[in-house]
Design a protein around this motif. Sequence first.
Motif, PDB file in Angstrom:
ATOM      1  N   GLU A 106       0.896  -1.198   0.045  1.00 37.17           N
ATOM      2  CA  GLU A 106       0.042  -0.009  -0.005  1.00 37.17           C
ATOM      3  C   GLU A 106       0.691   1.245   0.128  1.00 37.17           C
ATOM      4  O   GLU A 106       0.599   2.169  -0.640  1.00 37.17           O
ATOM      5  N   ASP A 107       1.986   1.279   0.859  1.00 34.92           N
ATOM      6  CA  ASP A 107       2.699   2.430   0.833  1.00 34.92           C
ATOM      7  C   ASP A 107       4.015   1.949   1.311  1.00 34.92           C
ATOM      8  O   ASP A 107       4.377   0.836   1.956  1.00 34.92           O
ATOM      9  N   TYR A 108       5.070   2.815   1.269  1.00 39.39           N
ATOM     10  CA  TYR A 108       6.303   2.763   1.818  1.00 39.39           C
ATOM     11  C   TYR A 108       6.762   4.038   2.516  1.00 39.39           C
ATOM     12  O   TYR A 108       6.316   5.199   2.206  1.00 39.39           O
ATOM     13  N   GLN A 109       7.519   3.748   3.788  1.00 37.10           N
ATOM     14  CA  GLN A 109       8.262   4.841   4.227  1.00 37.10           C
ATOM     15  C   GLN A 109       9.609   4.733   4.520  1.00 37.10           C
ATOM     16  O   GLN A 109       9.753   3.535   5.461  1.00 37.10           O
ATOM     17  N   SER A 110      10.650   5.508   4.296  1.00 37.33           N
ATOM     18  CA  SER A 110      11.950   5.210   4.382  1.00 37.33           C
ATOM     19  C   SER A 110      12.609   6.323   5.161  1.00 37.33           C
ATOM     20  O   SER A 110      12.572   7.486   4.738  1.00 37.33           O
ATOM     21  N   THR A 111      13.364   6.009   6.239  1.00 37.80           N
ATOM     22  CA  THR A 111      14.347   7.006   6.972  1.00 37.80           C
ATOM     23  C   THR A 111      15.656   6.636   6.813  1.00 37.80           C
ATOM     24  O   THR A 111      15.977   5.285   6.989  1.00 37.80           O
ATOM     25  N   HIS A 112      16.400   7.435   6.108  1.00 36.97           N
ATOM     26  CA  HIS A 112      18.016   7.514   6.105  1.00 36.97           C
ATOM     27  C   HIS A 112      18.611   8.044   6.929  1.00 36.97           C
ATOM     28  O   HIS A 112      18.402   9.231   7.203  1.00 36.97           O
ATOM     29  N   TYR A 113      19.696   7.291   7.271  1.00 39.33           N
ATOM     30  CA  TYR A 113      20.622   7.936   8.312  1.00 39.33           C
ATOM     31  C   TYR A 113      21.975   7.832   7.952  1.00 39.33           C
ATOM     32  O   TYR A 113      22.359   7.193   7.344  1.00 39.33           O
ATOM     33  N   ALA A 114      22.842   9.240   8.219  1.00 40.19           N
ATOM     34  CA  ALA A 114      24.073   9.094   7.966  1.00 40.19           C
ATOM     35  C   ALA A 114      25.050   9.470   9.201  1.00 40.19           C
ATOM     36  O   ALA A 114      24.579  10.474  10.048  1.00 40.19           O
ATOM     37  N   ARG A 115      25.987   8.706   9.445  1.00 38.70           N
ATOM     38  CA  ARG A 115      26.410   8.865  10.649  1.00 38.70           C
ATOM     39  C   ARG A 115      28.087   9.132  10.592  1.00 38.70           C
ATOM     40  O   ARG A 115      28.764   8.402   9.281  1.00 38.70           O
ATOM     41  N   GLY A 117      31.750   9.463  12.531  1.00 36.22           N
ATOM     42  CA  GLY A 117      32.108   9.015  13.938  1.00 36.22           C
ATOM     43  C   GLY A 117      30.959   8.605  14.501  1.00 36.22           C
ATOM     44  O   GLY A 117      30.300   7.516  14.151  1.00 36.22           O
ATOM     45  N   ASN A 118      30.843   8.930  15.785  1.00 33.31           N
ATOM     46  CA  ASN A 118      29.645   8.549  16.688  1.00 33.31           C
ATOM     47  C   ASN A 118      28.356   9.441  16.577  1.00 33.31           C
ATOM     48  O   ASN A 118      27.328   9.103  17.419  1.00 33.31           O
ATOM     49  N   SER A 119      28.319  10.365  15.790  1.00 35.00           N
ATOM     50  CA  SER A 119      27.250  11.216  15.650  1.00 35.00           C
ATOM     51  C   SER A 119      26.401  11.067  14.333  1.00 35.00           C
ATOM     52  O   SER A 119      27.083  10.864  13.131  1.00 35.00           O
ATOM     53  N   ILE A 120      25.263  10.799  14.466  1.00 39.26           N
ATOM     54  CA  ILE A 120      24.328  11.043  13.419  1.00 39.26           C
ATOM     55  C   ILE A 120      24.315  12.556  12.837  1.00 39.26           C
ATOM     56  O   ILE A 120      23.966  13.484  13.722  1.00 39.26           O
ATOM     57  N   VAL A 121      24.684  12.756  11.541  1.00 37.35           N
ATOM     58  CA  VAL A 121      24.868  13.852  11.158  1.00 37.35           C
ATOM     59  C   VAL A 121      23.590  14.389  10.293  1.00 37.35           C
ATOM     60  O   VAL A 121      23.288  15.689  10.026  1.00 37.35           O
ATOM     61  N   ASP A 122      22.700  13.584   9.583  1.00 36.03           N
ATOM     62  CA  ASP A 122      21.608  13.947   9.057  1.00 36.03           C
ATOM     63  C   ASP A 122      20.578  12.685   9.095  1.00 36.03           C
ATOM     64  O   ASP A 122      21.054  11.631   8.722  1.00 36.03           O
ATOM     65  N   ILE A 123      19.375  12.988   8.904  1.00 32.48           N
ATOM     66  CA  ILE A 123      18.302  12.146   8.842  1.00 32.48           C
ATOM     67  C   ILE A 123      17.309  12.770   7.759  1.00 32.48           C
ATOM     68  O   ILE A 123      16.791  13.721   8.039  1.00 32.48           O
ATOM     69  N   ASN A 124      16.943  11.837   6.757  1.00 33.67           N
ATOM     70  CA  ASN A 124      15.929  12.122   5.735  1.00 33.67           C
ATOM     71  C   ASN A 124      14.787  11.131   5.877  1.00 33.67           C
ATOM     72  O   ASN A 124      15.150   9.877   5.701  1.00 33.67           O
ATOM     73  N   THR A 125      13.699  11.513   5.869  1.00 40.90           N
ATOM     74  CA  THR A 125      12.607  10.483   5.891  1.00 40.90           C
ATOM     75  C   THR A 125      11.695  10.574   4.659  1.00 40.90           C
ATOM     76  O   THR A 125      11.176  11.892   4.463  1.00 40.90           O
ATOM     77  N   TYR A 126      11.102   9.755   3.902  1.00 42.90           N
ATOM     78  CA  TYR A 126      10.538   9.868   2.655  1.00 42.90           C
ATOM     79  C   TYR A 126       9.336   8.850   2.836  1.00 42.90           C
ATOM     80  O   TYR A 126       9.509   8.009   3.414  1.00 42.90           O
ATOM     81  N   SER A 127       8.315   9.375   1.966  1.00 45.38           N
ATOM     82  CA  SER A 127       6.952   8.444   1.877  1.00 45.38           C
ATOM     83  C   SER A 127       6.576   8.477   0.514  1.00 45.38           C
ATOM     84  O   SER A 127       6.648   9.511  -0.098  1.00 45.38           O
ATOM     85  N   GLY A 128       6.200   7.180  -0.058  1.00 48.93           N
ATOM     86  CA  GLY A 128       5.555   7.221  -1.467  1.00 48.93           C
ATOM     87  C   GLY A 128       4.980   6.139  -1.599  1.00 48.93           C
ATOM     88  O   GLY A 128       5.042   4.827  -1.151  1.00 48.93           O
ATOM     89  N   SER A 129       3.927   6.268  -2.398  1.00 48.79           N
ATOM     90  CA  SER A 129       2.946   5.205  -2.912  1.00 48.79           C
ATOM     91  C   SER A 129       2.684   5.313  -4.247  1.00 48.79           C
ATOM     92  O   SER A 129       2.310   5.120  -5.203  1.00 48.79           O
TER      93      SER A 129
END
Length: 129
Positions: A106-115, A117-129
Amino acid sequence: MGTKVLKSLKAAVLGTAITVMSVIPAYADTYIEEDFIDYNGNHYGYCVFDVDYESGMRNVYAWAGGLHNCEYNIVLVTAYSYGTEKEETGFVNSAVSISHNYEWAEDYQSTHYARSGNSIVDINTYSGS
């Protein structure tokens, strides 16, 4: 025909057309390509979210990567008629991806993380059907 009758007829036809158009579900393909960038404007790679729709079925391709000194993680939630399923790649150096062939999703939701060292520097979330 009188002008009042023509106006009433046009309004009735237009009203019916708008009602029919509003109940027809619209499906469109989704393609997003974006950079991972922190608050200071530093670049940490790329992410891609691609969903295709065909004959009632969907497929998905989620990718994150680009730099060898960064780690990437993808969490993909797939919605089916009976519930949802969640997948995660875990943090991996250089690049990660998740893909599904055409399925009855029915749908997809994806969260992408970039790290970095020990720090998460960016998070992007998408949804698409």
